[in-house]
Design a protein around this motif. Structure first.
Motif, PDB file in Angstrom:
ATOM      1  N   PHE A   1      16.206 -11.207 -14.339  1.00 39.21           N
ATOM      2  CA  PHE A   1      16.544 -10.481 -15.564  1.00 39.21           C
ATOM      3  C   PHE A   1      15.381  -9.717 -16.195  1.00 39.21           C
ATOM      4  CE2 PHE A   1      19.707 -13.964 -15.425  1.00 39.21           C
ATOM      5  CZ  PHE A   1      20.873 -13.201 -15.433  1.00 39.21           C
ATOM      6  N   TRP A   2      14.187  -9.841 -15.684  1.00 41.08           N
ATOM      7  CA  TRP A   2      13.038  -9.095 -16.229  1.00 41.08           C
ATOM      8  C   TRP A   2      12.723  -7.895 -15.361  1.00 41.08           C
ATOM      9  CZ3 TRP A   2       8.520 -12.761 -18.105  1.00 41.08           C
ATOM     10  CH2 TRP A   2       8.952 -13.461 -19.238  1.00 41.08           C
ATOM     11  N   PRO A   3      12.219  -6.788 -15.942  1.00 45.31           N
ATOM     12  CA  PRO A   3      12.197  -6.529 -17.379  1.00 45.31           C
ATOM     13  C   PRO A   3      13.612  -6.404 -17.917  1.00 45.31           C
ATOM     14  CG  PRO A   3      11.188  -4.703 -16.152  1.00 45.31           C
ATOM     15  CD  PRO A   3      11.696  -5.654 -15.160  1.00 45.31           C
ATOM     16  N   GLY A   4      13.797  -6.900 -19.151  1.00 44.51           N
ATOM     17  CA  GLY A   4      15.129  -6.835 -19.735  1.00 44.51           C
ATOM     18  C   GLY A   4      15.255  -7.672 -20.984  1.00 44.51           C
ATOM     19  N   PRO A   5      16.453  -7.655 -21.580  1.00 43.43           N
ATOM     20  CA  PRO A   5      16.669  -8.265 -22.889  1.00 43.43           C
ATOM     21  C   PRO A   5      16.932  -9.770 -22.838  1.00 43.43           C
ATOM     22  CG  PRO A   5      18.641  -7.121 -22.213  1.00 43.43           C
ATOM     23  CD  PRO A   5      17.624  -6.867 -21.141  1.00 43.43           C
ATOM     24  N   LEU A   6      16.043 -10.501 -22.179  1.00 46.96           N
ATOM     25  CA  LEU A   6      16.129 -11.960 -22.112  1.00 46.96           C
ATOM     26  C   LEU A   6      14.772 -12.558 -22.453  1.00 46.96           C
ATOM     27  CD1 LEU A   6      17.594 -14.630 -21.359  1.00 46.96           C
ATOM     28  CD2 LEU A   6      16.708 -14.293 -19.016  1.00 46.96           C
ATOM     29  N   SER A   7      14.750 -13.404 -23.495  1.00 56.25           N
ATOM     30  CA  SER A   7      13.540 -14.144 -23.876  1.00 56.25           C
ATOM     31  C   SER A   7      13.723 -15.597 -23.471  1.00 56.25           C
ATOM     32  CB  SER A   7      13.305 -14.060 -25.389  1.00 56.25           C
ATOM     33  OG  SER A   7      13.115 -12.729 -25.801  1.00 56.25           O
ATOM     34  N   LEU A   8      12.637 -16.206 -23.003  1.00 58.25           N
ATOM     35  CA  LEU A   8      12.665 -17.601 -22.573  1.00 58.25           C
ATOM     36  C   LEU A   8      11.716 -18.417 -23.431  1.00 58.25           C
ATOM     37  CD1 LEU A   8      12.614 -17.073 -18.705  1.00 58.25           C
ATOM     38  CD2 LEU A   8      14.589 -17.610 -20.140  1.00 58.25           C
ATOM     39  N   VAL A   9      12.197 -19.540 -23.950  1.00 59.69           N
ATOM     40  CA  VAL A   9      11.357 -20.445 -24.729  1.00 59.69           C
ATOM     41  C   VAL A   9      10.880 -21.550 -23.793  1.00 59.69           C
ATOM     42  CG1 VAL A   9      11.282 -22.064 -26.660  1.00 59.69           C
ATOM     43  CG2 VAL A   9      12.548 -19.916 -26.875  1.00 59.69           C
ATOM     44  N   LEU A  10       9.564 -21.569 -23.562  1.00 57.63           N
ATOM     45  CA  LEU A  10       8.957 -22.464 -22.582  1.00 57.63           C
ATOM     46  C   LEU A  10       7.781 -23.222 -23.206  1.00 57.63           C
ATOM     47  CD1 LEU A  10       8.909 -19.855 -19.684  1.00 57.63           C
ATOM     48  CD2 LEU A  10      10.490 -21.798 -19.887  1.00 57.63           C
ATOM     49  N   GLU A  11       7.372 -24.279 -22.531  1.00 54.10           N
ATOM     50  CA  GLU A  11       6.232 -25.068 -22.990  1.00 54.10           C
ATOM     51  C   GLU A  11       4.973 -24.206 -22.957  1.00 54.10           C
ATOM     52  OE1 GLU A  11       4.911 -28.796 -24.436  1.00 54.10           O
ATOM     53  OE2 GLU A  11       6.940 -28.258 -23.781  1.00 54.10           O
ATOM     54  N   MET A  12       4.250 -24.189 -24.076  1.00 60.10           N
ATOM     55  CA  MET A  12       3.023 -23.395 -24.155  1.00 60.10           C
ATOM     56  C   MET A  12       1.886 -24.134 -23.454  1.00 60.10           C
ATOM     57  SD  MET A  12       1.604 -21.363 -27.494  1.00 60.10           S
ATOM     58  CE  MET A  12       2.005 -22.750 -28.548  1.00 60.10           C
ATOM     59  N   ARG A  13       1.061 -23.398 -22.738  1.00 52.34           N
ATOM     60  CA  ARG A  13      -0.110 -24.000 -22.095  1.00 52.34           C
ATOM     61  C   ARG A  13      -1.098 -24.468 -23.160  1.00 52.34           C
ATOM     62  NH1 ARG A  13      -0.284 -23.805 -16.790  1.00 52.34           N
ATOM     63  NH2 ARG A  13       1.019 -22.300 -15.665  1.00 52.34           N
ATOM     64  N   GLN A  14      -1.758 -25.594 -22.893  1.00 49.54           N
ATOM     65  CA  GLN A  14      -2.663 -26.172 -23.881  1.00 49.54           C
ATOM     66  C   GLN A  14      -3.870 -25.292 -24.152  1.00 49.54           C
ATOM     67  OE1 GLN A  14      -3.618 -30.175 -22.683  1.00 49.54           O
ATOM     68  NE2 GLN A  14      -1.645 -30.988 -23.366  1.00 49.54           N
ATOM     69  N   ALA A  15      -4.350 -24.609 -23.143  1.00 49.76           N
ATOM     70  CA  ALA A  15      -5.570 -23.808 -23.301  1.00 49.76           C
ATOM     71  C   ALA A  15      -5.282 -22.377 -23.749  1.00 49.76           C
ATOM     72  CB  ALA A  15      -6.349 -23.790 -21.986  1.00 49.76           C
ATOM     73  N   THR A  16      -4.058 -22.112 -24.172  1.00 55.76           N
ATOM     74  CA  THR A  16      -3.698 -20.747 -24.534  1.00 55.76           C
ATOM     75  C   THR A  16      -4.482 -20.248 -25.740  1.00 55.76           C
ATOM     76  OG1 THR A  16      -1.877 -19.290 -25.181  1.00 55.76           O
ATOM     77  CG2 THR A  16      -1.820 -21.504 -26.029  1.00 55.76           C
ATOM     78  N   LYS A  17      -4.676 -18.938 -25.788  1.00 55.81           N
ATOM     79  CA  LYS A  17      -5.351 -18.312 -26.938  1.00 55.81           C
ATOM     80  C   LYS A  17      -4.347 -17.657 -27.892  1.00 55.81           C
ATOM     81  CE  LYS A  17      -9.690 -17.418 -24.464  1.00 55.81           C
ATOM     82  NZ  LYS A  17     -10.658 -16.393 -24.026  1.00 55.81           N
ATOM     83  N   ILE A  18      -3.073 -17.953 -27.708  1.00 58.24           N
ATOM     84  CA  ILE A  18      -2.056 -17.392 -28.598  1.00 58.24           C
ATOM     85  C   ILE A  18      -2.290 -17.914 -30.018  1.00 58.24           C
ATOM     86  CG2 ILE A  18       0.415 -17.342 -29.127  1.00 58.24           C
ATOM     87  CD1 ILE A  18      -0.331 -15.628 -26.739  1.00 58.24           C
ATOM     88  N   ALA A  19      -2.274 -17.013 -30.989  1.00 62.06           N
ATOM     89  CA  ALA A  19      -2.493 -17.391 -32.388  1.00 62.06           C
ATOM     90  C   ALA A  19      -1.387 -18.335 -32.857  1.00 62.06           C
ATOM     91  CB  ALA A  19      -2.531 -16.149 -33.269  1.00 62.06           C
TER      92      ALA A  19
END
Length: 319
Positions: free
Chosen positions: A92-110
């Motif tokens: 389905f990617w690229p496309g209008p589907l978002s997936l909620v997944l476990e975030m990696r521990q070392a991520t730099k996402i705010a």
């Protein structure tokens, strides 16, 4: 919050990508086109930039954001992607589907992107210039709809300017959006799939492609964007399943039910989704007290349309 002279730049103009990336790197917000609705983008790794999204929109801090990535490999740098999730991405990617997944521990996402949750919503948009901006930035962008929180989602540059003009420095003009409503959101937990927000990629589409059932959301906690009871709302009240307009009402038709406006003369649900926010906005601009909306079949994409209408019709919180 800073006041800007909001500039509009066509996606085809030389320097559009570099201008957007330069502003994002400097911690500013940029409105970008996607196939669903226009998004209000910030570098997802910059805490202060992401906080500006909440401030500009007036968005509740417990309402998480979607991280838009350029491809599957970028997603894998920030979330744990089990086999069933990767299969959905490939289908389905690229496309209008978002997936909620476990975030990696070392991520730099705010932290404000996930609203403090241990999960992260990721999507690869089907709009080439937006993927190019993300690729050039080198990080995901956090990008909810580019509108004041709770109001009608923007499907054109004019919509973005009406809602956020003066609050952001740049809008990339990609024309009117193709899909017209926000992405489907699916949560993946312990190998099972949960529908967190319906969209034009339907639960049946996913179930057929994956060979797995898609379960309904199993609690009332906010675990993904678009789950607030009142959302996507015009100024006027919304009355669903109407066969005609009463006094002081304006009518939005569908199929055989006529109206002042119609979502689709032919009863095409995909066309209705594409037109939904545009026509709600046009009806609202008439100044009518109530917008009456014809019945929408509650199957396939109609489930997503009815979801948006129910939230538009829900009681609003006092401000």
């Amino acid at each position: 919050m800073a006041i800007f002279k909001t500039q509009v730049v066509s996606e085809h103009e030389d320097g559009a990508i570099s201008s957007a990336v330069e502003l994002l790197r400097a911690g500013n917000l940029v409105a970008i086109p996607t196939e669903t609705v226009y998004g209000l983008a910030a570098d997802a790794t910059e805490h202060c930039a992401v906080q500006q999204i909440y401030e500009a929109k007036g968005r509740p801090s417990n309402n998480p954001l979607i991280c838009h990535v350029s491809d599957i490999e970028m997603a894998k740098s920030y979330v744990v992607v089990p086999p069933i999730a990767e299969k959905m991405m490939q289908r389905f990617w690229p496309g209008p589907l978002s997936l909620v997944l476990e975030m990696r521990q070392a991520t730099k996402i705010a932290l404000p992107v996930s609203a403090g949750l241990h999960t992260l919503a990721v999507r690869c948009p089907d709009h080439e210039i937006t993927r190019q901006i993300i690729r050039a930035l080198g990080h995901p962008i956090a990008a909810p709809s580019a509108n004041p929180s709770g109001k009608l989602s923007p499907t054109s540059v004019a919509d973005v300017k009406t809602g956020l003009g003066g609050k952001i420095p740049l809008i990339i003009d990609g024309g009117n959006t193709d899909v017209g409503i926000e992405s489907t959101i699916v949560g993946v937990r312990a190998g099972k799939l949960y529908l967190l927000r319906p969209g034009t990629v339907t639960a049946d589409d996913i179930s057929q492609a994956m060979g797995e059932p898609v379960f309904d959301r199993d609690n009332s906690e906010i675990t993904a964007p678009g789950q607030l009871a009142s959302h996507y709302a015009p100024t006027a009240h919304v009355r669903m399943n109407a066969s005609h307009a009463d006094d002081s009402e304006i009518m939005i038709g569908f199929g055989d039910v006529a109206g002042n406006y119609t979502l689709s003369h032919s009863g095409d649900l995909r066309e209705a989704a594409q037109n939904l926010f545009r026509i709600l906005r046009a009806a609202d601009n008439t100044g009518a007290q109530t917008i009456a909306v014809a019945p929408i079949p509650n199957h396939s994409i109609g489930i997503a349309i009815n979801d948006r209408l129910k939230r538009a019709a829900a009681p609003r919180e006092a401000t």
